[in-house]
Design a protein around this motif. Structure first.
Motif, PDB file in Angstrom:
ATOM      1  N   ASN A 161      24.553  93.523  36.419  1.00  0.00           N
ATOM      2  CA  ASN A 161      25.281  94.025  35.392  1.00  0.00           C
ATOM      3  C   ASN A 161      27.166  94.850  36.062  1.00  0.00           C
ATOM      4  O   ASN A 161      27.708  94.043  34.358  1.00  0.00           O
ATOM      5  CB  ASN A 161      24.719  96.128  35.500  1.00  0.00           C
ATOM      6  N   GLN A 162      26.833  94.827  37.331  1.00  0.00           N
ATOM      7  CA  GLN A 162      28.079  94.837  37.742  1.00  0.00           C
ATOM      8  C   GLN A 162      29.393  93.096  37.231  1.00  0.00           C
ATOM      9  O   GLN A 162      29.946  93.533  36.460  1.00  0.00           O
ATOM     10  CB  GLN A 162      28.747  94.723  39.891  1.00  0.00           C
ATOM     11  N   CYS A 163      28.668  92.542  37.690  1.00  0.00           N
ATOM     12  CA  CYS A 163      29.465  91.182  37.066  1.00  0.00           C
ATOM     13  C   CYS A 163      29.988  91.398  35.014  1.00  0.00           C
ATOM     14  O   CYS A 163      30.513  90.586  34.731  1.00  0.00           O
ATOM     15  CB  CYS A 163      29.226  90.056  37.214  1.00  0.00           C
ATOM     16  N   TRP A 164      28.576  91.448  34.592  1.00  0.00           N
ATOM     17  CA  TRP A 164      28.494  91.523  33.079  1.00  0.00           C
ATOM     18  C   TRP A 164      29.417  92.864  32.394  1.00  0.00           C
ATOM     19  O   TRP A 164      30.664  92.530  31.242  1.00  0.00           O
ATOM     20  CB  TRP A 164      27.236  91.948  32.804  1.00  0.00           C
ATOM     21  N   GLY A 165      29.292  93.686  32.934  1.00  0.00           N
ATOM     22  CA  GLY A 165      30.882  94.743  32.817  1.00  0.00           C
ATOM     23  C   GLY A 165      32.032  94.687  32.949  1.00  0.00           C
ATOM     24  O   GLY A 165      33.021  95.067  32.179  1.00  0.00           O
ATOM     25  N   LYS A 223      36.675  96.667  42.219  1.00  0.00           N
ATOM     26  CA  LYS A 223      35.606  95.975  41.467  1.00  0.00           C
ATOM     27  C   LYS A 223      35.051  95.226  41.869  1.00  0.00           C
ATOM     28  O   LYS A 223      33.947  95.335  41.854  1.00  0.00           O
ATOM     29  CB  LYS A 223      35.590  96.748  39.443  1.00  0.00           C
ATOM     30  N   LEU A 224      35.842  94.155  41.723  1.00  0.00           N
ATOM     31  CA  LEU A 224      35.352  92.681  42.226  1.00  0.00           C
ATOM     32  C   LEU A 224      34.746  92.282  43.635  1.00  0.00           C
ATOM     33  O   LEU A 224      34.232  92.042  44.033  1.00  0.00           O
ATOM     34  CB  LEU A 224      36.022  91.590  41.653  1.00  0.00           C
ATOM     35  N   PHE A 225      35.354  93.299  44.505  1.00  0.00           N
ATOM     36  CA  PHE A 225      35.143  93.440  45.766  1.00  0.00           C
ATOM     37  C   PHE A 225      34.178  94.363  45.952  1.00  0.00           C
ATOM     38  O   PHE A 225      32.655  94.014  47.076  1.00  0.00           O
ATOM     39  CB  PHE A 225      36.023  94.135  46.953  1.00  0.00           C
ATOM     40  N   ILE A 226      33.998  95.560  44.965  1.00  0.00           N
ATOM     41  CA  ILE A 226      32.240  95.747  44.886  1.00  0.00           C
ATOM     42  C   ILE A 226      31.030  95.065  45.100  1.00  0.00           C
ATOM     43  O   ILE A 226      30.439  95.221  45.766  1.00  0.00           O
ATOM     44  CB  ILE A 226      32.524  96.795  44.407  1.00  0.00           C
ATOM     45  N   ALA A 227      31.505  93.981  44.104  1.00  0.00           N
ATOM     46  CA  ALA A 227      30.493  93.144  43.354  1.00  0.00           C
ATOM     47  C   ALA A 227      30.442  92.278  44.621  1.00  0.00           C
ATOM     48  O   ALA A 227      28.744  92.137  44.718  1.00  0.00           O
ATOM     49  CB  ALA A 227      31.127  92.440  42.211  1.00  0.00           C
ATOM     50  N   LEU A 228      30.687  91.780  45.412  1.00  0.00           N
ATOM     51  CA  LEU A 228      31.023  91.072  46.567  1.00  0.00           C
ATOM     52  C   LEU A 228      30.032  91.756  47.274  1.00  0.00           C
ATOM     53  O   LEU A 228      29.487  90.772  47.901  1.00  0.00           O
ATOM     54  CB  LEU A 228      32.574  90.548  46.731  1.00  0.00           C
ATOM     55  N   SER A 229      30.358  92.745  48.028  1.00  0.00           N
ATOM     56  CA  SER A 229      29.230  93.404  49.144  1.00  0.00           C
ATOM     57  C   SER A 229      28.066  93.348  48.226  1.00  0.00           C
ATOM     58  O   SER A 229      26.391  93.668  49.158  1.00  0.00           O
ATOM     59  CB  SER A 229      29.948  95.047  48.813  1.00  0.00           C
ATOM     60  N   MET A 230      27.767  93.767  46.708  1.00  0.00           N
ATOM     61  CA  MET A 230      26.725  94.022  46.289  1.00  0.00           C
ATOM     62  C   MET A 230      25.577  92.283  46.813  1.00  0.00           C
ATOM     63  O   MET A 230      24.338  92.685  46.770  1.00  0.00           O
ATOM     64  CB  MET A 230      26.694  94.701  45.118  1.00  0.00           C
ATOM     65  N   LEU A 231      25.850  91.814  45.877  1.00  0.00           N
ATOM     66  CA  LEU A 231      25.858  89.564  46.257  1.00  0.00           C
ATOM     67  C   LEU A 231      25.148  89.592  47.484  1.00  0.00           C
ATOM     68  O   LEU A 231      24.383  89.104  47.917  1.00  0.00           O
ATOM     69  CB  LEU A 231      27.174  89.254  45.337  1.00  0.00           C
ATOM     70  N   ARG A 232      26.003  90.045  48.663  1.00  0.00           N
ATOM     71  CA  ARG A 232      26.035  89.551  50.156  1.00  0.00           C
ATOM     72  C   ARG A 232      25.010  91.171  50.801  1.00  0.00           C
ATOM     73  O   ARG A 232      24.566  90.349  51.238  1.00  0.00           O
ATOM     74  CB  ARG A 232      27.201  90.722  51.180  1.00  0.00           C
ATOM     75  N   SER A 233      24.074  92.011  50.182  1.00  0.00           N
ATOM     76  CA  SER A 233      23.987  92.259  49.999  1.00  0.00           C
ATOM     77  C   SER A 233      21.883  91.754  49.741  1.00  0.00           C
ATOM     78  O   SER A 233      21.121  92.673  49.944  1.00  0.00           O
ATOM     79  CB  SER A 233      23.296  93.909  50.030  1.00  0.00           C
TER      80      SER A 233
END
Length: 264
Positions: A161-165, A223-233
């Motif tokens: 959802n973060q990526c698509w948003g 926002k992209l860095f937040i998505a990256l952090s979500m991905l790493r988890s």
């Protein structure tokens, strides 16, 4: 470090190698025209009770096939990155083993791969009492061992959802892949310092691209860095259990990766 000094893939000034090598090999257009993927779980923060619930894919044959195709595309992308090919074989293998799941999830987000889930059936008290011997053992290793945590799946869907948003572009996806692939936090790496430089370069390339392409959005890189952090988890065991265990069973994911990556 010797391997960093001797590698030729940084160019004369040691800059922008990942910018060119990644973009050169990720020219697939975004598929946002296909529409948003449908999520079976509402968009909300995972709750504590979700960690106890186990879920499986509602349509495993379709989704697992799509995930397998996405994994093949991901590994092809990795093999075509020039700086990756310059690394020792041992480092290549370590990077793939440690990043394949996150890269796959990133690729699935880019390709808008849809999936739905459902809770795993639980045995009733009567079934537990009546089940004995070999039947009980099969049940213990079968049904109870199926599925992954609902909370973990919600984490994957929240990342989607973060990526698509954000409507991430092809180039942004490429830089994010570079930041995930070149992970210097793996103890066994021979060229750790060099890989650290590649990851830093991916971050910097992403920052510069966003600065130019989204001049009016000063928060996009964050926002992209937040998505990256979500991905790493996201846990690799969860990805394997959700998208591959229904088709490969007890086969080791490492074995599957070796076969797909090296064609053995």
């Amino acid at each position: 470090m010797a391997c960093f000094d001797s590698c030729q893939c940084l160019g004369e000034r040691g800059q922008r190698s990942i910018l060119y090598s990644i973009l050169k090999n990720d020219n697939q257009p975004n598929q946002h025209s296909q529409g948003r993927a449908r999520l079976a779980v509402p968009q909300q923060q995972p709750c504590s009770c979700g960690s106890k619930k186990k879920v499986v894919l509602r349509s495993p044959q379709t989704t697992c096939k799509a995930a397998s195709v996405a994994l093949l595309k991901t590994l092809k992308f990795v093999k075509n990155v020039l700086c990756f090919r310059k690394l020792p074989a041992e480092d290549q293998l370590q990077l793939v083993r440690n990043s394949w799941a996150q890269l796959l999830v990133l690729g699935m987000a880019q390709d808008l791969i849809d999936f739905e889930i459902m809770e795993t059936p639980e045995l009733s008290m009567l079934q537990n009492i009546l089940t004995s011997g070999q039947g009980r053992q099969e049940t213990a290793h079968g049904r109870s061992g199926q599925g992954v945590s609902l909370t973990d799946v919600q984490g994957i869907q929240m990342f989607f959802n973060q990526c698509w948003g954000l409507d991430i572009s092809t180039k942004e996806y490429a830089y994010l892949k570079g930041a995930i692939l070149f992970n210097p936090d793996i103890a066994e790496l021979r060229c750790q310092s060099y890989i650290q430089a590649l990851q830093s370069e991916a971050h910097q390339a992403l920052r510069e691209y966003v600065k130019v392409s989204h001049r009016r959005d000063s928060t996009r890189f964050t926002k992209l860095f937040i998505a990256l952090s979500m991905l790493r988890s996201i846990n690799a065991n969860v990805v394997a259990g959700l998208f591959f265990k229904p088709v490969i069973g007890t086969v080791s994911m490492n074995e599957l990766l070796l076969e797909m990556f090296y064609g053995k």
